[in-house]
Write a protein that holds these residues in place. Structure first.
Motif, PDB file in Angstrom:
ATOM      1  N   GLU A   1      41.975  55.417  42.565  1.00 50.31           N
ATOM      2  CA  GLU A   1      41.988  55.086  41.152  1.00 50.31           C
ATOM      3  C   GLU A   1      41.782  53.585  40.995  1.00 50.31           C
ATOM      4  O   GLU A   1      42.399  52.791  41.687  1.00 50.31           O
ATOM      5  CB  GLU A   1      43.339  55.518  40.566  1.00 50.31           C
ATOM      6  N   PRO A   2      40.906  53.145  40.070  1.00 50.05           N
ATOM      7  CA  PRO A   2      40.658  51.723  39.865  1.00 50.05           C
ATOM      8  C   PRO A   2      41.925  50.978  39.443  1.00 50.05           C
ATOM      9  O   PRO A   2      42.813  51.548  38.823  1.00 50.05           O
ATOM     10  CB  PRO A   2      39.611  51.685  38.749  1.00 50.05           C
ATOM     11  N   MET A   3      41.964  49.691  39.805  1.00 50.31           N
ATOM     12  CA  MET A   3      43.119  48.840  39.512  1.00 50.31           C
ATOM     13  C   MET A   3      42.666  47.666  38.651  1.00 50.31           C
ATOM     14  O   MET A   3      41.585  47.136  38.844  1.00 50.31           O
ATOM     15  CB  MET A   3      43.710  48.342  40.834  1.00 50.31           C
ATOM     16  N   TRP A   4      43.534  47.241  37.730  1.00 52.29           N
ATOM     17  CA  TRP A   4      43.242  46.057  36.945  1.00 52.29           C
ATOM     18  C   TRP A   4      43.385  44.815  37.824  1.00 52.29           C
ATOM     19  O   TRP A   4      44.237  44.754  38.700  1.00 52.29           O
ATOM     20  CB  TRP A   4      44.202  45.935  35.763  1.00 52.29           C
ATOM     21  N   VAL A   5      42.583  43.820  37.557  1.00 48.52           N
ATOM     22  CA  VAL A   5      42.636  42.552  38.288  1.00 48.52           C
ATOM     23  C   VAL A   5      44.030  41.934  38.160  1.00 48.52           C
ATOM     24  O   VAL A   5      44.592  41.430  39.140  1.00 48.52           O
ATOM     25  CB  VAL A   5      41.546  41.578  37.775  1.00 48.52           C
ATOM     26  N   THR A   6      44.599  41.988  36.970  1.00 51.02           N
ATOM     27  CA  THR A   6      45.920  41.391  36.756  1.00 51.02           C
ATOM     28  C   THR A   6      46.987  42.087  37.601  1.00 51.02           C
ATOM     29  O   THR A   6      47.919  41.441  38.078  1.00 51.02           O
ATOM     30  CB  THR A   6      46.300  41.429  35.264  1.00 51.02           C
ATOM     31  N   ASP A   7      46.844  43.409  37.811  1.00 54.17           N
ATOM     32  CA  ASP A   7      47.796  44.133  38.666  1.00 54.17           C
ATOM     33  C   ASP A   7      47.663  43.670  40.117  1.00 54.17           C
ATOM     34  O   ASP A   7      48.668  43.488  40.814  1.00 54.17           O
ATOM     35  CB  ASP A   7      47.575  45.647  38.577  1.00 54.17           C
ATOM     36  N   ALA A   8      46.426  43.463  40.564  1.00 55.91           N
ATOM     37  CA  ALA A   8      46.193  42.999  41.942  1.00 55.91           C
ATOM     38  C   ALA A   8      46.775  41.600  42.129  1.00 55.91           C
ATOM     39  O   ALA A   8      47.397  41.308  43.153  1.00 55.91           O
ATOM     40  CB  ALA A   8      44.701  43.013  42.268  1.00 55.91           C
ATOM     41  N   LEU A   9      46.577  40.731  41.140  1.00 54.69           N
ATOM     42  CA  LEU A   9      47.114  39.375  41.224  1.00 54.69           C
ATOM     43  C   LEU A   9      48.641  39.383  41.236  1.00 54.69           C
ATOM     44  O   LEU A   9      49.261  38.624  41.978  1.00 54.69           O
ATOM     45  CB  LEU A   9      46.624  38.528  40.059  1.00 54.69           C
ATOM     46  N   THR A  10      49.242  40.232  40.430  1.00 55.59           N
ATOM     47  CA  THR A  10      50.697  40.333  40.401  1.00 55.59           C
ATOM     48  C   THR A  10      51.212  40.779  41.765  1.00 55.59           C
ATOM     49  O   THR A  10      52.173  40.199  42.299  1.00 55.59           O
ATOM     50  CB  THR A  10      51.155  41.312  39.302  1.00 55.59           C
ATOM     51  N   ALA A  11      50.555  41.771  42.355  1.00 60.60           N
ATOM     52  CA  ALA A  11      50.957  42.269  43.679  1.00 60.60           C
ATOM     53  C   ALA A  11      50.796  41.198  44.755  1.00 60.60           C
ATOM     54  O   ALA A  11      51.578  41.139  45.709  1.00 60.60           O
ATOM     55  CB  ALA A  11      50.137  43.506  44.045  1.00 60.60           C
ATOM     56  N   ALA A  12      49.794  40.297  44.567  1.00 57.66           N
ATOM     57  CA  ALA A  12      49.538  39.239  45.547  1.00 57.66           C
ATOM     58  C   ALA A  12      50.393  37.996  45.309  1.00 57.66           C
ATOM     59  O   ALA A  12      50.356  37.059  46.098  1.00 57.66           O
ATOM     60  CB  ALA A  12      48.062  38.854  45.521  1.00 57.66           C
ATOM     61  N   GLY A  13      51.134  37.949  44.211  1.00 54.43           N
ATOM     62  CA  GLY A  13      51.974  36.786  43.929  1.00 54.43           C
ATOM     63  C   GLY A  13      51.323  35.759  43.024  1.00 54.43           C
ATOM     64  O   GLY A  13      51.821  34.645  42.894  1.00 54.43           O
ATOM     65  N   GLY A  14      50.214  36.093  42.397  1.00 50.28           N
ATOM     66  CA  GLY A  14      49.552  35.184  41.454  1.00 50.28           C
ATOM     67  C   GLY A  14      48.567  34.243  42.127  1.00 50.28           C
ATOM     68  O   GLY A  14      48.216  34.415  43.293  1.00 50.28           O
ATOM     69  N   VAL A  15      48.122  33.249  41.362  1.00 50.84           N
ATOM     70  CA  VAL A  15      47.177  32.257  41.875  1.00 50.84           C
ATOM     71  C   VAL A  15      47.922  30.962  42.140  1.00 50.84           C
ATOM     72  O   VAL A  15      48.963  30.702  41.552  1.00 50.84           O
ATOM     73  CB  VAL A  15      46.000  32.006  40.898  1.00 50.84           C
ATOM     74  N   THR A  16      47.395  30.143  43.020  1.00 50.26           N
ATOM     75  CA  THR A  16      48.020  28.870  43.365  1.00 50.26           C
ATOM     76  C   THR A  16      47.482  27.761  42.468  1.00 50.26           C
ATOM     77  O   THR A  16      46.506  27.948  41.733  1.00 50.26           O
ATOM     78  CB  THR A  16      47.728  28.488  44.833  1.00 50.26           C
ATOM     79  N   GLU A  17      48.103  26.586  42.560  1.00 49.85           N
ATOM     80  CA  GLU A  17      47.650  25.407  41.801  1.00 49.85           C
ATOM     81  C   GLU A  17      46.229  25.004  42.192  1.00 49.85           C
ATOM     82  O   GLU A  17      45.507  24.422  41.405  1.00 49.85           O
ATOM     83  CB  GLU A  17      48.584  24.221  42.063  1.00 49.85           C
ATOM     84  N   GLN A  18      45.855  25.292  43.433  1.00 48.81           N
ATOM     85  CA  GLN A  18      44.536  24.885  43.917  1.00 48.81           C
ATOM     86  C   GLN A  18      43.433  25.863  43.507  1.00 48.81           C
ATOM     87  O   GLN A  18      42.267  25.619  43.753  1.00 48.81           O
ATOM     88  CB  GLN A  18      44.534  24.765  45.447  1.00 48.81           C
ATOM     89  N   ALA A  19      43.806  26.986  42.874  1.00 44.57           N
ATOM     90  CA  ALA A  19      42.822  28.008  42.507  1.00 44.57           C
ATOM     91  C   ALA A  19      41.986  27.573  41.316  1.00 44.57           C
ATOM     92  O   ALA A  19      42.452  26.838  40.449  1.00 44.57           O
ATOM     93  CB  ALA A  19      43.539  29.312  42.186  1.00 44.57           C
ATOM     94  N   ASP A  20      40.753  28.033  41.295  1.00 46.33           N
ATOM     95  CA  ASP A  20      39.853  27.790  40.173  1.00 46.33           C
ATOM     96  C   ASP A  20      39.509  29.133  39.543  1.00 46.33           C
ATOM     97  O   ASP A  20      38.490  29.744  39.870  1.00 46.33           O
ATOM     98  CB  ASP A  20      38.594  27.075  40.660  1.00 46.33           C
ATOM     99  N   PRO A  21      40.367  29.629  38.635  1.00 44.13           N
ATOM    100  CA  PRO A  21      40.146  30.958  38.069  1.00 44.13           C
ATOM    101  C   PRO A  21      38.831  31.100  37.309  1.00 44.13           C
ATOM    102  O   PRO A  21      38.322  32.207  37.174  1.00 44.13           O
ATOM    103  CB  PRO A  21      41.337  31.157  37.113  1.00 44.13           C
ATOM    104  N   GLY A  22      38.283  30.004  36.845  1.00 42.45           N
ATOM    105  CA  GLY A  22      37.017  30.055  36.120  1.00 42.45           C
ATOM    106  C   GLY A  22      35.838  30.458  36.989  1.00 42.45           C
ATOM    107  O   GLY A  22      34.784  30.819  36.481  1.00 42.45           O
TER     108      GLY A  22
END
Length: 188
Positions: A1-22
């Motif tokens: 079953e497909p997963m939302w990107v936000t669910d995957a990020l939550t499971a991974a602990g979010g993004v770091t300060e060094q991330a460029d979400p854009g």
């Protein structure tokens, strides 16, 4: 079953300060890249449904921010090494260093760059035109490793003379003049 990107990020602990979400993208198992602005999703500007749904075997890639390391030297408040975001210009580097100090020759500012082939390039930047006349089209884009140098004026050297040397000279002049003025005048 497909997963939302936000669910995957939550499971991974979010993004770091060094991330460029854009600059995020999903890499499908068939090699297809699907770029999207994760920053808009994370800030609530766009719904999580605006991001691609993740399938089994997909990779969510959020690259590191591109940063530039530059050096700002010479007649600035805080000379040193600074990190700037990709796309930053000379004025951004100057702002990080606390701008210029009295005695700086703004229109003689230089940016020294070493090219990937090892050649040295020197660019003149008319900072006075940028700061005072607001001619922002002359603001040079910085590259990683650039050195910004704001030179000292000759007039500031004269200023140093007046500040440091003149008091000594003045005392000596007064000492030379004093004995003459105290000598009796001869009558004719």
């Amino acid at each position: 079953e497909p997963m939302w990107v936000t669910d995957a990020l939550t499971a991974a602990g979010g993004v770091t300060e060094q991330a460029d979400p854009g600059r995020a993208f999903v890499l499908r198992s068939d090699g297809t890249q699907i770029p999207f602005d994760l920053g808009d999703v994370l800030t609530g500007k766009r719904s999580p449904t605006a991001a691609p749904r993740l399938r089994d075997g997909d990779i969510l890639f959020v690259p590191q921010k591109i940063t530039l390391r530059v050096f700002v030297l010479g007649m600035v408040r805080e000379p040193g090494e600074y990190e700037l975001p990709d796309g930053a210009h000379v004025l951004s580097a100057l702002a990080k260093a606390g701008y210029h100090i009295p005695g700086a020759v703004l229109d003689s500012t230089r940016v020294v760059r070493i090219t990937p082939t090892g050649q040295t390039q020197v660019f003149s930047v008319a900072l006075e035109k940028l700061l005072i006349d607001r001619q922002f089209q002359n603001d040079l884009a910085m590259a990683d490793g650039d050195v910004v140098y704001v030179p000292k004026s000759i007039i500031s050297n004269v200023g140093d003379f007046w500040e440091k040397i003149w008091p000594i000279v003045r005392v000596n002049i007064q000492n030379i003049q004093s004995p003459r003025s105290q000598q009796p005048q001869r009558s004719r």
